[in-house]
Design a protein around this motif. Structure first.
Motif, mmCIF file in Angstrom:
data_model
loop_
_atom_site.group_PDB
_atom_site.id
_atom_site.type_symbol
_atom_site.label_atom_id
_atom_site.label_comp_id
_atom_site.label_asym_id
_atom_site.label_seq_id
_atom_site.Cartn_x
_atom_site.Cartn_y
_atom_site.Cartn_z
ATOM 1 N N UNK A 85 72.658 80.089 -2.120
ATOM 2 C CA UNK A 85 72.922 78.994 -1.002
ATOM 3 C C UNK A 85 74.089 79.359 -0.188
ATOM 4 N N UNK A 86 75.162 79.780 -0.839
ATOM 5 C CA UNK A 86 76.420 79.998 -0.131
ATOM 6 C C UNK A 86 76.235 81.199 0.674
ATOM 7 N N UNK A 87 75.719 82.013 0.370
ATOM 8 C CA UNK A 87 75.370 83.268 1.119
ATOM 9 C C UNK A 87 74.463 82.974 2.349
ATOM 10 N N UNK A 88 73.660 82.026 2.167
ATOM 11 C CA UNK A 88 72.781 81.848 3.031
ATOM 12 C C UNK A 88 73.313 81.732 4.879
ATOM 13 N N UNK A 89 74.327 80.889 4.918
ATOM 14 C CA UNK A 89 74.753 81.108 6.453
ATOM 15 C C UNK A 89 75.530 82.235 6.704
ATOM 16 N N UNK A 90 75.988 82.951 5.745
ATOM 17 C CA UNK A 90 76.593 84.249 6.066
ATOM 18 C C UNK A 90 75.334 85.485 6.478
ATOM 19 N N UNK A 91 74.351 85.228 6.079
ATOM 20 C CA UNK A 91 73.454 86.128 6.432
ATOM 21 C C UNK A 91 72.694 86.049 7.381
ATOM 22 N N UNK A 92 72.576 86.790 8.676
ATOM 23 C CA UNK A 92 71.945 86.280 9.894
ATOM 24 C C UNK A 92 70.500 86.623 9.759
ATOM 25 N N UNK A 93 69.589 85.744 10.271
ATOM 26 C CA UNK A 93 67.988 86.000 10.388
ATOM 27 C C UNK A 93 67.409 85.702 8.991
ATOM 28 N N UNK A 94 65.984 85.554 9.255
ATOM 29 C CA UNK A 94 65.269 85.358 8.043
ATOM 30 C C UNK A 94 65.419 86.519 7.201
ATOM 31 N N UNK A 95 65.443 87.663 7.489
ATOM 32 C CA UNK A 95 65.502 88.750 6.738
ATOM 33 C C UNK A 95 66.875 88.741 5.891
ATOM 34 N N UNK A 96 67.923 88.266 6.526
ATOM 35 C CA UNK A 96 69.320 88.065 5.958
ATOM 36 C C UNK A 96 69.492 86.966 4.925
ATOM 37 N N UNK A 97 68.531 85.824 5.285
ATOM 38 C CA UNK A 97 68.480 84.755 4.279
ATOM 39 C C UNK A 97 67.712 85.377 3.156
ATOM 40 N N UNK A 98 66.628 85.948 3.129
ATOM 41 C CA UNK A 98 65.809 86.119 2.014
ATOM 42 C C UNK A 98 66.580 87.428 1.075
ATOM 43 N N UNK A 99 67.275 88.391 1.836
ATOM 44 C CA UNK A 99 68.535 89.163 1.085
ATOM 45 C C UNK A 99 69.271 88.680 0.336
ATOM 46 N N UNK A 100 69.992 87.630 1.057
ATOM 47 C CA UNK A 100 71.165 86.881 0.262
ATOM 48 C C UNK A 100 70.605 86.219 -0.651
ATOM 49 N N UNK A 101 69.199 85.285 -0.787
ATOM 50 C CA UNK A 101 68.752 84.755 -1.828
ATOM 51 C C UNK A 101 68.429 85.550 -3.123
ATOM 52 N N UNK A 102 68.186 86.910 -2.963
ATOM 53 C CA UNK A 102 67.929 87.979 -4.041
ATOM 54 C C UNK A 102 69.249 88.520 -4.377
ATOM 55 N N UNK A 103 70.139 88.845 -3.490
ATOM 56 C CA UNK A 103 71.432 89.592 -3.751
ATOM 57 C C UNK A 103 72.626 88.888 -4.689
ATOM 58 N N UNK A 104 72.532 87.525 -4.170
ATOM 59 C CA UNK A 104 73.639 86.860 -4.828
ATOM 60 C C UNK A 104 73.154 86.558 -6.530
ATOM 61 N N UNK A 105 71.859 85.910 -6.850
ATOM 62 C CA UNK A 105 71.542 86.019 -8.118
ATOM 63 C C UNK A 105 71.418 87.229 -9.001
ATOM 64 N N UNK A 106 71.387 88.528 -8.007
ATOM 65 C CA UNK A 106 71.210 89.747 -8.710
ATOM 66 C C UNK A 106 72.406 89.955 -9.470
#
Length: 577
Positions: A285-306
C-alpha cells in the motif's frame, strides 16, 4: 513421483511461451508497415471529418501512450506503407485499441466508427476498447496510405496516463497480437485451478493445516488475475469498463501476493507469519502512490510483498528447514526478474515467472503433505503404543491429549521437530513407567523426569524451558512424580511468554529438609494463587508426601518476588533415613 509430475508440468506449460509470437505491427516480415510519421493534432471543432484537423497544433509522437484523448477531441494521423503484391491477398482491417470512442478515415474516406466521438460527455457514446475496422479494397493502394483517427474520451471514472494503446493495419482476422499476448497466459490456469481445488479440499478436511489454504488462495487469486488479464483478448467490452477491470486485477494481484506471503511465512517463519502478512500489506500500500498507472499499482502490489517472500524463505534457509533452499532460489529469481524487467515485467515476464514460482511452491506443499502424513502415521503408531503402556501402568497425565494435539501443528510445519517431540514424550513416559510402581525414588530420577517434561513443553509451545538445581543431594529419596506434578501444574495454571528456567534448591532447618521449586510465573500468577490450595496437583503431592513421610510432611505454595514458590517439607526423621 513428484519429480516426474514437475517435469510433465514444465513440458505442458512452458511450450506455449516458446510459441508466443510478436504482435502483428512489429513483425519484421509483414507486407504492411507500422504507422509512419504519426502526429497528434487538436480539433478545430468545425466538422467531424479531416477538415476539422488543426494542422498548426500537430505534434509528432513516438509512442501511442503519449497521446491524451481525455476531455477533448484529438486527431491521430499518419500513413501505412503497403508493399506490392499485398493488394487482393486478404481483406484489410485497421486495428485500434483505446479508452476512447473513435472515427476512422482511410485515404480521405470515412471507413468506420467505434462508438460515437463527441465534444462532451453527453455527446459521446462509448465504444469498445479493442476494435477492427474493415477497409474497402478500392481505398487501398500500394505504397503510402493516409489514415486519420478522431478520438474522444469522456466516460472514464478516473484520469489515466495512457488512453491510446495501439493503431495498426493488418489482415482481417489476423488478431494474433492479442491472442499471442493473452492466449498464452491461459495455459497456466489449468494447473492453478487444479491446485486451488486440491489444496482447498485438503484444507476443508483438516482446518488446522493452513499451508494448503494459502496455496489454494494464491492459486485462486492468480487464476482470477490471469483470466481478467486475458479477457481483453477474447471479449469486446466498452472502454469505461477497462478501469474496473484494471482495478479488479490490482485487487487480485494484492490478494495473490498476500496469500503467497502467508504461505511462505507460515512455512518458514511459522510463529510470526501474521506479522509478515501485515508487513507485506503495508509495503504494498505504501508503494501504491509511488507507482504510476494501473500497471504500476499492480506491479507495486506484487513487488513489495515479494521482498517479504524472500525474507521469509531466507529465514527458513537460515534455520535449515526442508524446502527452504528451492523456495529461496525461486523467490529470488522472481524478485530479480521484477527488477530487471521493471515496467515490462507484467507485460512480458510475469506469467512465466508466476507459473514457475507456483510450480515450486505447489510441489513443496505436496512434499509437506506427504511428510505430514508419514509423521502423523508415525505419531499415531507411537501414540497408540504409549496409550497401551499408560493403560497398562495406570498412568494418565492430563497433559497427554494437549501435547498430542500440538504434534499435528509441528508435523505440518516442521516434521523433524515433531518427531523430536514424539521422542521426548516417549522418553518421559518411559521414565514414568519405570518409577510409577515404586514408593520412593532417588531425586536424580525425579529431576530427569522433570527435565524430559520441560523438553516436551519446549517443543509444544516453541519456547525454551529448563530446570536448574542448586545444593541438591540427588541421592535423597522422594515419592515418584511429586516434582513432576508441580512442573506440570505450572503449565496448567500459568502462561509463559518467553520460556523460562525452573530452579530447584534444597534447604535444611530444624524441621527437616525443604525442597524449594521456583517457577518463573508471569501473567498467570494470580490464577495459580487461586488454585494453589485446592488444586488437584497440589492435593496429589500432599497425599504422596504424607503417605511416604507421615503427617509432618507438608506443602506450601505462593507467589514470590521471582515467580511462584512451592516448598516441600520432609520431616527431619524421614530426611535422615
Amino acid at each position: 513421483m513428484i519429480l516426474r509430475a514437475a517435469l510433465l508440468f514444465l513440458a505442458l506449460f512452458a511450450a506455449p511461451f516458446a510459441l508466443a509470437q510478436m504482435p502483428p505491427d512489429v513483425q519484421p516480415d509483414r507486407p504492411i508497415s507500422g504507422l509512419v510519421s504519426p502526429l497528434a493534432c487538436a480539433s478545430l471543432g468545425v466538422s467531424n471529418d479531416p477538415s476539422d484537423i488543426d494542422h498548426a497544433s500537430c505534434k509528432p509522437f513516438s509512442y501511442f501512450n503519449h497521446v491524451d484523448t481525455q476531455d477533448r477531441i484529438v486527431w491521430v494521423t499518419g500513413r501505412f506503407v503497403i508493399q506490392p503484391g499485398y493488394l487482393g491477398a486478404a481483406p484489410l482491417g485497421l486495428y485500434t485499441g483505446a479508452l476512447a470512442s473513435r472515427e476512422i478515415w482511410w485515404n480521405g474516406a470515412r471507413v468506420g466508427e467505434v462508438g460515437h466521438v463527441g465534444a462532451t460527455r453527453a455527446e459521446e457514446i462509448p465504444g469498445v476498447l479493442d476494435a477492427i475496422t474493415w477497409v474497402p479494397p478500392d481505398l487501398i493502394r500500394t505504397g503510402d496510405n493516409e489514415i486519420a483517427v478522431r478520438l474522444s474520451t469522456h466516460h472514464l471514472a478516473v484520469h489515466v496516463a495512457a488512453p491510446l494503446h495501439y493503431i495498426y493495419a493488418g489482415r482481417m482476422g489476423d488478431d494474433r497480437g492479442l491472442l499471442a499476448e493473452y492466449g498464452t497466459r491461459l495455459a497456466v490456469t489449468g494447473a492453478l485451478i487444479a491446485a486451488a481445488l486440491f489444496f482447498g479440499v485438503t484444507f476443508a478436511l483438516n482446518r488446522r493445516a493452513l499451508g494448503p489454504l494459502f496455496i489454494a488462495l494464491a492459486s485462486t487469486f492468480a487464476v482470477g488475475q490471469l483470466w481478467l488479464e486475458s479477457l481483453r483478448g477474447f471479449i469486446a467490452f466498452l472502454y469505461p469498463l477497462q478501469i474496473w477491470r484494471l482495478s479488479a486485477i490490482g485487487v487480485l494481484a494484492l490478494g495473490f501476493a498476500l496469500a503467497l506471503t502467508a504461505y511462505l511465512a507460515h512455512r518458514f517463519a511459522h510463529r510470526r507469519w501474521r506479522l509478515h502478512v501485515v508487513i507485506a500489506a503495508v509495503i504494498a500500500l505504501a508503494l501504491w502512490p509511488l507507482m504510476p498507472g494501473f500497471d504500476g499499482m499492480t506491479l507495486g502490489f506484487i513487488f513489495g510483498p515479494s521482498l517479504v517472500w524472500l525474507a521469509a524463505a531466507g529465514q527458513g534457509l537460515a534455520a535449515r528447514r526442508p524446502g527452504a533452499l528451492i523456495a529461496t532460489l525461486a523467490t529470488a529469481a522472481f524478485v530479480v526478474l521484477e527488477v530487471v524487467e521493471n515496467a515490462m515485467f507484467l507485460e512480458r515476464t510475469f506469467y512465466a515467472a508466476i507459473t514457475l514460482l507456483m510450480l515450486v511452491l505447489i510441489v513443496d506443499q505436496a512434499r509437506v503433505l506427504r511428510r505430514t502424513r508419514e509423521a502423523e502415521e508415525q505419531a499415531s503408531r507411537r501414540a497408540a503404543q504409549l496409550e497401551l503402556e499408560l493403560l497398562r501402568r495406570r498412568i494418565a497425565p492430563h497433559f497427554l491429549m494437549n501435547t498430542l494435539n500440538a504434534l499435528t501443528e509441528w508435523v505440518e510445519s516442521d516434521p523433524k521437530t515433531g518427531v523430536k517431540m514424539i521422542e521426548a514424550l516417549a522418553e518421559e513416559f518411559r521414565l514414568l513407567s519405570q518409577i510409577s510402581d515404586r514408593p520412593l525414588i532417588p531425586l536424580s530420577e525425579e529431576i530427569a523426569l522433570c527435565r524430559r517434561h520441560l523438553e516436551v513443553m519446549s517443543y509444544r509451545v516453541d519456547r525454551p524451558f529448563s530446570l536448574a538445581t542448586r545444593n541438591i543431594d540427588e541421592s535423597a529419596e522422594v515419592p515418584p512424580g511429586v516434582l513432576h506434578t508441580l512442573v506440570e501444574n505450572a503449565f496448567t495454571h500459568d502462561r509463559f511468554e518467553d520460556g523460562g528456567e525452573f530452579v530447584l534448591t534444597s534447604e535444611r532447618d530444624k524441621h527437616g529438609e525443604r525442597l524449594v521449586l521456583l517457577t518463573p510465573s508471569t501473567a498467570g500468577a494470580h490464577e495459580t494463587a487461586k488454585a494453589g490450595s485446592g488444586g488437584e496437583g497440589l492435593a496429589y503431592v500432599r497425599r504422596r508426601l504424607e503417605a511416604a513421610f507421615g503427617a509432618g510432611a507438608h506443602v506450601e505454595s505462593g507467589a514470590s518476588a521471582n515467580g511462584w514458590r512451592t516448598v516441600l517439607t520432609i520431616p527431619r526423621a524421614a530426611a535422615a533415613t
